[in-house]
Design an enzyme around this catalytic site. Structure first.
Site, mmCIF file in Angstrom:
data_model
loop_
_atom_site.group_PDB
_atom_site.id
_atom_site.type_symbol
_atom_site.label_atom_id
_atom_site.label_comp_id
_atom_site.label_asym_id
_atom_site.label_seq_id
_atom_site.Cartn_x
_atom_site.Cartn_y
_atom_site.Cartn_z
ATOM 1 N N TYR A 3 28.877 -45.145 38.903
ATOM 2 C CA TYR A 3 27.941 -44.396 39.733
ATOM 3 C C TYR A 3 28.313 -44.552 41.210
ATOM 4 O O TYR A 3 28.240 -45.651 41.776
ATOM 5 C CB TYR A 3 26.504 -44.882 39.522
ATOM 6 C CG TYR A 3 25.949 -44.635 38.134
ATOM 7 C CD1 TYR A 3 26.559 -43.745 37.246
ATOM 8 C CD2 TYR A 3 24.800 -45.287 37.705
ATOM 9 C CE1 TYR A 3 26.044 -43.531 35.981
ATOM 10 C CE2 TYR A 3 24.275 -45.068 36.433
ATOM 11 C CZ TYR A 3 24.903 -44.193 35.578
ATOM 12 O OH TYR A 3 24.382 -43.979 34.320
ATOM 13 N N SER A 4 28.710 -43.443 41.804
ATOM 14 C CA SER A 4 29.169 -43.428 43.202
ATOM 15 C C SER A 4 30.241 -44.485 43.451
ATOM 16 O O SER A 4 30.276 -45.137 44.499
ATOM 17 C CB SER A 4 27.990 -43.624 44.163
ATOM 18 O OG SER A 4 27.126 -42.508 44.143
#
Length: 338
Positions: free
Chosen positions: A55-56
Protein backbone atom coordinates in the site's frame (compact mmCIF):
# COMPACT_ATOMS: atom_id res chain seq x y z
CA UNK A 1 -18.54 -2.17 19.99
CA UNK A 2 -19.37 -5.78 20.78
CA UNK A 3 -16.20 -7.74 20.14
CA UNK A 4 -16.20 -11.09 18.37
CA UNK A 5 -13.93 -14.15 18.67
CA UNK A 6 -11.31 -14.39 15.93
CA UNK A 7 -11.91 -17.99 14.98
CA UNK A 8 -10.48 -20.29 17.64
CA UNK A 9 -7.54 -18.07 18.56
CA UNK A 10 -9.07 -16.70 21.75
CA UNK A 11 -8.50 -13.15 20.47
CA UNK A 12 -11.47 -10.77 20.60
CA UNK A 13 -11.75 -8.27 17.75
CA UNK A 14 -14.07 -5.45 16.78
CA UNK A 15 -16.74 -6.05 14.10
CA UNK A 16 -15.11 -3.30 12.04
CA UNK A 17 -11.45 -3.38 11.04
CA UNK A 18 -9.68 -0.19 10.00
CA UNK A 19 -8.18 -0.78 6.57
CA UNK A 20 -5.22 1.47 5.78
CA UNK A 21 -5.00 1.14 2.00
CA UNK A 22 -6.05 4.76 1.50
CA UNK A 23 -3.37 6.22 3.78
CA UNK A 24 -0.50 7.50 1.66
CA UNK A 25 -0.17 8.55 -2.00
CA UNK A 26 -2.81 6.02 -3.11
CA UNK A 27 -5.44 8.03 -1.25
CA UNK A 28 -4.88 10.51 1.59
CA UNK A 29 -1.27 11.69 1.57
CA UNK A 30 -1.79 14.06 4.53
CA UNK A 31 -0.09 12.11 7.33
CA UNK A 32 -1.51 14.24 10.11
CA UNK A 33 -5.04 13.80 8.82
CA UNK A 34 -4.53 10.05 8.39
CA UNK A 35 -3.29 9.87 11.97
CA UNK A 36 -6.40 11.66 13.21
CA UNK A 37 -8.57 9.14 11.37
CA UNK A 38 -6.69 6.22 12.92
CA UNK A 39 -7.01 7.70 16.42
CA UNK A 40 -10.73 8.32 15.91
CA UNK A 41 -11.22 4.70 14.86
CA UNK A 42 -9.41 3.44 17.94
CA UNK A 43 -11.39 5.77 20.19
CA UNK A 44 -14.60 4.42 18.64
CA UNK A 45 -13.69 0.88 19.71
CA UNK A 46 -12.03 -0.50 16.58
CA UNK A 47 -9.08 -2.59 17.74
CA UNK A 48 -7.90 -4.13 14.45
CA UNK A 49 -5.82 -2.20 11.91
CA UNK A 50 -5.03 -3.86 8.59
CA UNK A 51 -2.42 -2.67 6.12
CA UNK A 52 0.07 -4.16 3.63
CA UNK A 53 3.62 -3.57 2.49
CA UNK A 54 2.46 -2.73 -1.03
CA UNK A 55 0.00 0.00 0.00
CA UNK A 56 1.62 3.19 -1.28
CA UNK A 57 4.95 1.31 -1.44
CA UNK A 58 5.24 1.05 2.35
CA UNK A 59 3.99 4.53 3.25
CA UNK A 60 0.76 3.14 4.67
CA UNK A 61 2.71 0.97 7.11
CA UNK A 62 4.79 3.98 8.14
CA UNK A 63 1.68 6.07 8.82
CA UNK A 64 0.01 3.29 10.80
CA UNK A 65 3.12 2.57 12.82
CA UNK A 66 3.59 6.21 13.82
CA UNK A 67 -0.11 6.65 14.65
CA UNK A 68 -0.37 3.66 17.00
CA UNK A 69 3.04 4.09 18.65
CA UNK A 70 1.56 5.08 21.98
CA UNK A 71 -1.26 2.54 21.83
CA UNK A 72 0.46 -0.49 20.36
CA UNK A 73 -0.65 -2.91 23.08
CA UNK A 74 -4.31 -2.07 22.42
CA UNK A 75 -4.13 -2.75 18.67
CA UNK A 76 -4.35 -6.07 16.88
CA UNK A 77 -2.00 -5.13 14.05
CA UNK A 78 -2.29 -6.91 10.71
CA UNK A 79 -0.25 -6.49 7.56
CA UNK A 80 0.35 -8.44 4.37
CA UNK A 81 3.14 -9.48 2.00
CA UNK A 82 3.31 -11.01 -1.48
CA UNK A 83 2.73 -8.20 -3.99
CA UNK A 84 5.71 -6.78 -5.96
CA UNK A 85 7.82 -4.32 -4.00
CA UNK A 86 10.02 -3.32 -6.92
CA UNK A 87 11.21 -4.52 -10.30
CA UNK A 88 13.35 -7.35 -8.94
CA UNK A 89 11.40 -10.59 -9.55
CA UNK A 90 12.53 -11.90 -6.15
CA UNK A 91 11.07 -8.91 -4.30
CA UNK A 92 7.60 -10.47 -4.17
CA UNK A 93 5.77 -13.73 -3.65
CA UNK A 94 5.60 -16.40 -0.97
CA UNK A 95 9.14 -17.77 -0.99
CA UNK A 96 11.11 -18.20 2.22
CA UNK A 97 13.78 -15.90 0.84
CA UNK A 98 11.33 -13.03 0.39
CA UNK A 99 9.27 -13.59 3.55
CA UNK A 100 12.22 -13.51 5.95
CA UNK A 101 13.47 -10.35 4.29
CA UNK A 102 10.21 -8.49 3.88
CA UNK A 103 8.96 -9.09 7.42
CA UNK A 104 11.96 -7.09 8.66
CA UNK A 105 11.00 -4.19 6.37
CA UNK A 106 7.41 -4.24 7.62
CA UNK A 107 8.52 -4.36 11.25
CA UNK A 108 10.77 -1.36 10.64
CA UNK A 109 8.08 0.66 8.86
CA UNK A 110 5.50 -0.21 11.51
CA UNK A 111 7.91 0.65 14.32
CA UNK A 112 7.15 -2.52 16.26
CA UNK A 113 8.92 -5.71 17.31
CA UNK A 114 6.05 -8.00 16.31
CA UNK A 115 3.09 -8.25 13.94
CA UNK A 116 -0.10 -9.74 15.34
CA UNK A 117 -1.39 -11.11 12.02
CA UNK A 118 0.92 -11.60 9.02
CA UNK A 119 -1.06 -12.45 5.91
CA UNK A 120 -0.22 -13.80 2.47
CA UNK A 121 -1.82 -11.21 0.16
CA UNK A 122 -2.53 -13.76 -2.58
CA UNK A 123 -1.94 -17.47 -3.16
CA UNK A 124 1.01 -18.35 -5.37
CA UNK A 125 0.75 -20.93 -8.15
CA UNK A 126 4.56 -21.11 -8.27
CA UNK A 127 5.40 -21.67 -4.60
CA UNK A 128 4.67 -24.76 -2.51
CA UNK A 129 2.42 -23.72 0.34
CA UNK A 130 4.62 -25.69 2.75
CA UNK A 131 7.55 -23.37 1.95
CA UNK A 132 5.43 -20.34 2.78
CA UNK A 133 4.02 -21.91 5.95
CA UNK A 134 7.45 -23.13 7.01
CA UNK A 135 8.96 -19.65 6.79
CA UNK A 136 5.99 -18.14 8.64
CA UNK A 137 6.22 -20.83 11.33
CA UNK A 138 9.84 -19.90 11.95
CA UNK A 139 8.81 -16.24 12.34
CA UNK A 140 6.19 -17.22 14.93
CA UNK A 141 8.81 -19.17 16.89
CA UNK A 142 11.13 -16.16 16.71
CA UNK A 143 8.39 -13.95 18.15
CA UNK A 144 8.23 -11.67 15.13
CA UNK A 145 4.65 -12.60 14.25
CA UNK A 146 1.81 -14.00 16.36
CA UNK A 147 -0.63 -15.46 13.85
CA UNK A 148 -0.75 -16.34 10.14
CA UNK A 149 -3.48 -15.41 7.70
CA UNK A 150 -4.35 -15.81 4.04
CA UNK A 151 -6.11 -13.47 1.63
CA UNK A 152 -8.19 -14.25 -1.46
CA UNK A 153 -7.66 -18.00 -1.16
CA UNK A 154 -10.25 -20.27 -2.76
CA UNK A 155 -11.95 -22.97 -0.73
CA UNK A 156 -9.62 -25.67 -2.08
CA UNK A 157 -6.54 -23.56 -1.35
CA UNK A 158 -7.72 -23.01 2.22
CA UNK A 159 -8.15 -26.77 2.67
CA UNK A 160 -4.74 -27.50 1.12
CA UNK A 161 -3.04 -25.06 3.48
CA UNK A 162 -4.80 -26.50 6.53
CA UNK A 163 -3.82 -30.03 5.47
CA UNK A 164 -0.20 -29.01 4.92
CA UNK A 165 -0.04 -27.41 8.38
CA UNK A 166 -1.34 -30.53 10.03
CA UNK A 167 0.80 -32.98 8.05
CA UNK A 168 4.02 -30.97 8.39
CA UNK A 169 3.40 -29.80 11.97
CA UNK A 170 3.47 -26.15 10.91
CA UNK A 171 1.56 -23.10 12.14
CA UNK A 172 -1.75 -22.77 10.32
CA UNK A 173 -3.64 -19.90 8.79
CA UNK A 174 -6.12 -18.72 11.42
CA UNK A 175 -7.80 -16.10 9.24
CA UNK A 176 -8.89 -15.59 5.64
CA UNK A 177 -9.38 -12.17 4.04
CA UNK A 178 -11.81 -12.38 1.08
CA UNK A 179 -13.83 -9.74 -0.80
CA UNK A 180 -17.47 -9.61 0.28
CA UNK A 181 -20.37 -7.26 -0.30
CA UNK A 182 -23.96 -7.30 -1.49
CA UNK A 183 -22.65 -7.11 -5.07
CA UNK A 184 -19.86 -9.66 -4.53
CA UNK A 185 -21.37 -12.72 -2.83
CA UNK A 186 -19.32 -15.52 -4.40
CA UNK A 187 -17.63 -16.51 -1.15
CA UNK A 188 -20.96 -17.54 0.40
CA UNK A 189 -20.98 -20.71 -1.69
CA UNK A 190 -17.63 -22.19 -0.73
CA UNK A 191 -15.11 -19.94 1.03
CA UNK A 192 -17.20 -18.95 4.06
CA UNK A 193 -18.41 -22.51 4.78
CA UNK A 194 -14.83 -23.80 4.42
CA UNK A 195 -13.44 -21.15 6.76
CA UNK A 196 -16.08 -21.96 9.37
CA UNK A 197 -15.36 -25.70 9.17
CA UNK A 198 -11.72 -25.02 9.93
CA UNK A 199 -12.40 -22.63 12.80
CA UNK A 200 -10.85 -19.63 11.08
CA UNK A 201 -11.72 -15.98 11.49
CA UNK A 202 -12.83 -13.98 8.44
CA UNK A 203 -11.77 -10.39 7.82
CA UNK A 204 -13.70 -9.41 4.71
CA UNK A 205 -12.63 -6.50 2.54
CA UNK A 206 -14.46 -4.05 0.27
CA UNK A 207 -17.92 -4.14 1.94
CA UNK A 208 -18.82 -1.12 -0.22
CA UNK A 209 -17.58 -2.95 -3.32
CA UNK A 210 -14.95 -0.36 -4.16
CA UNK A 211 -17.37 2.52 -3.61
CA UNK A 212 -20.30 1.14 -5.57
CA UNK A 213 -22.36 0.89 -2.39
CA UNK A 214 -21.36 4.28 -1.03
CA UNK A 215 -23.74 6.13 -3.33
CA UNK A 216 -20.86 7.49 -5.41
CA UNK A 217 -21.89 5.58 -8.54
CA UNK A 218 -25.52 6.14 -9.46
CA UNK A 219 -27.32 6.12 -12.79
CA UNK A 220 -27.53 9.88 -12.87
CA UNK A 221 -23.97 10.50 -11.63
CA UNK A 222 -21.56 7.73 -12.54
CA UNK A 223 -18.02 8.86 -11.74
CA UNK A 224 -14.57 7.30 -11.70
CA UNK A 225 -12.58 5.73 -8.87
CA UNK A 226 -10.51 8.03 -6.67
CA UNK A 227 -7.59 5.62 -6.36
CA UNK A 228 -5.26 4.52 -9.14
CA UNK A 229 -5.04 1.16 -7.35
CA UNK A 230 -8.53 0.22 -8.53
CA UNK A 231 -8.76 -1.82 -11.78
CA UNK A 232 -10.61 -0.09 -14.61
CA UNK A 233 -12.84 -3.01 -15.65
CA UNK A 234 -14.68 -2.71 -12.36
CA UNK A 235 -15.76 0.84 -13.23
CA UNK A 236 -16.33 0.72 -17.00
CA UNK A 237 -19.96 1.81 -17.14
CA UNK A 238 -20.36 0.49 -20.68
CA UNK A 239 -20.11 -3.11 -19.48
CA UNK A 240 -23.47 -4.91 -19.05
CA UNK A 241 -22.40 -6.27 -15.65
CA UNK A 242 -21.75 -2.75 -14.38
CA UNK A 243 -25.04 -1.53 -15.82
CA UNK A 244 -26.72 -4.28 -13.81
CA UNK A 245 -24.85 -3.08 -10.72
CA UNK A 246 -26.17 0.44 -11.27
CA UNK A 247 -29.72 -0.95 -11.40
CA UNK A 248 -29.20 -2.88 -8.19
CA UNK A 249 -27.68 0.11 -6.41
CA UNK A 250 -30.81 2.15 -7.17
CA UNK A 251 -32.99 -0.55 -5.61
CA UNK A 252 -30.68 -0.87 -2.59
CA UNK A 253 -30.73 2.89 -2.02
CA UNK A 254 -34.53 2.76 -1.94
CA UNK A 255 -34.45 -0.22 0.42
CA UNK A 256 -32.05 1.57 2.77
CA UNK A 257 -34.27 4.66 2.83
CA UNK A 258 -37.32 2.55 3.63
CA UNK A 259 -35.41 0.81 6.43
CA UNK A 260 -34.34 4.15 7.94
CA UNK A 261 -30.61 3.91 7.26
CA UNK A 262 -28.06 5.04 4.73
CA UNK A 263 -26.93 2.90 1.83
CA UNK A 264 -23.50 2.66 3.44
CA UNK A 265 -24.97 1.41 6.71
CA UNK A 266 -27.08 -1.15 4.87
CA UNK A 267 -24.10 -2.42 2.91
CA UNK A 268 -21.78 -2.85 5.90
CA UNK A 269 -24.51 -4.25 8.16
CA UNK A 270 -25.26 -6.86 5.50
CA UNK A 271 -21.67 -8.10 5.61
CA UNK A 272 -21.60 -8.17 9.41
CA UNK A 273 -24.89 -10.08 9.50
CA UNK A 274 -23.33 -13.23 7.97
CA UNK A 275 -22.40 -15.69 10.75
CA UNK A 276 -19.19 -16.58 8.92
CA UNK A 277 -17.86 -13.02 9.00
CA UNK A 278 -15.75 -11.94 11.96
CA UNK A 279 -14.97 -8.37 10.97
CA UNK A 280 -15.51 -6.12 7.95
CA UNK A 281 -12.55 -4.07 6.77
CA UNK A 282 -13.47 -0.46 6.06
CA UNK A 283 -10.92 1.76 4.32
CA UNK A 284 -11.71 5.44 4.81
CA UNK A 285 -9.83 8.15 3.00
CA UNK A 286 -11.41 10.96 5.04
CA UNK A 287 -12.78 11.44 8.53
CA UNK A 288 -16.28 11.90 7.11
CA UNK A 289 -16.09 8.50 5.47
CA UNK A 290 -15.04 6.86 8.73
CA UNK A 291 -17.90 8.50 10.60
CA UNK A 292 -20.36 7.21 8.01
CA UNK A 293 -19.13 3.64 8.55
CA UNK A 294 -19.22 3.47 12.34
CA UNK A 295 -23.02 3.23 12.92
CA UNK A 296 -23.22 0.02 10.88
CA UNK A 297 -21.54 -1.92 13.68
CA UNK A 298 -24.67 -1.51 15.79
CA UNK A 299 -27.26 -2.35 13.11
CA UNK A 300 -29.05 -5.70 12.81
CA UNK A 301 -30.94 -6.14 9.56
CA UNK A 302 -34.45 -7.60 9.65
CA UNK A 303 -35.42 -10.75 7.80
CA UNK A 304 -37.52 -8.68 5.38
CA UNK A 305 -34.55 -6.52 4.45
CA UNK A 306 -32.29 -9.54 3.98
CA UNK A 307 -34.92 -11.26 1.84
CA UNK A 308 -35.18 -8.22 -0.40
CA UNK A 309 -31.39 -8.12 -0.80
CA UNK A 310 -31.48 -11.79 -1.81
CA UNK A 311 -34.08 -10.94 -4.46
CA UNK A 312 -31.79 -8.28 -5.92
CA UNK A 313 -28.58 -10.32 -5.75
CA UNK A 314 -28.99 -14.04 -5.21
CA UNK A 315 -26.84 -15.71 -2.51
CA UNK A 316 -23.48 -16.84 -3.85
CA UNK A 317 -23.64 -14.55 -6.91
CA UNK A 318 -21.09 -11.92 -7.94
CA UNK A 319 -22.63 -9.57 -10.50
CA UNK A 320 -19.35 -8.64 -12.19
CA UNK A 321 -16.63 -11.35 -12.20
CA UNK A 322 -14.01 -8.58 -12.33
CA UNK A 323 -14.87 -7.87 -8.68
CA UNK A 324 -13.62 -11.30 -7.61
CA UNK A 325 -10.08 -12.08 -6.51
CA UNK A 326 -10.21 -15.71 -7.60
CA UNK A 327 -9.16 -17.59 -10.72
CA UNK A 328 -6.57 -15.02 -11.85
CA UNK A 329 -4.15 -17.84 -12.71
CA UNK A 330 -6.49 -20.75 -13.36
CA UNK A 331 -8.61 -18.87 -15.91
CA UNK A 332 -5.82 -17.42 -18.03
CA UNK A 333 -5.85 -18.48 -21.70
CA UNK A 334 -2.66 -20.49 -21.24
CA UNK A 335 -4.35 -22.62 -18.58
CA UNK A 336 -7.62 -23.03 -20.46
CA UNK A 337 -6.25 -23.92 -23.92
CA UNK A 338 -4.96 -27.42 -24.61
Amino acid sequence: MRYRPLGRTGVQVSPLTLGAMMFGPWGNDDREDATRIIHRALDAGINVVDTADVYSAGVSEEIVGAAIAGRRDDVFLATKFFMPMGDDPNHRGGSRRWIVREVESSLRRLGTDHIDLYQVHRPSPDTDVTETLGALTDLVRQGKIRYLGSSSYSGSQIVEAQWASRERHLERFVTEQPPYSILVRGIEEDVLPTVRRHGMGTLTYSPLSGGWLSGRWRKDAASSPTSSARPGARFDMSLPANQRKLDVVEELALLAEQAGMTLIELAIAFVLNHPGVTSAIVGPRTMAQLESYLPAAEITLTADVLDRIDELVAPGVTLNPEDNSYGAHELTPAELRR
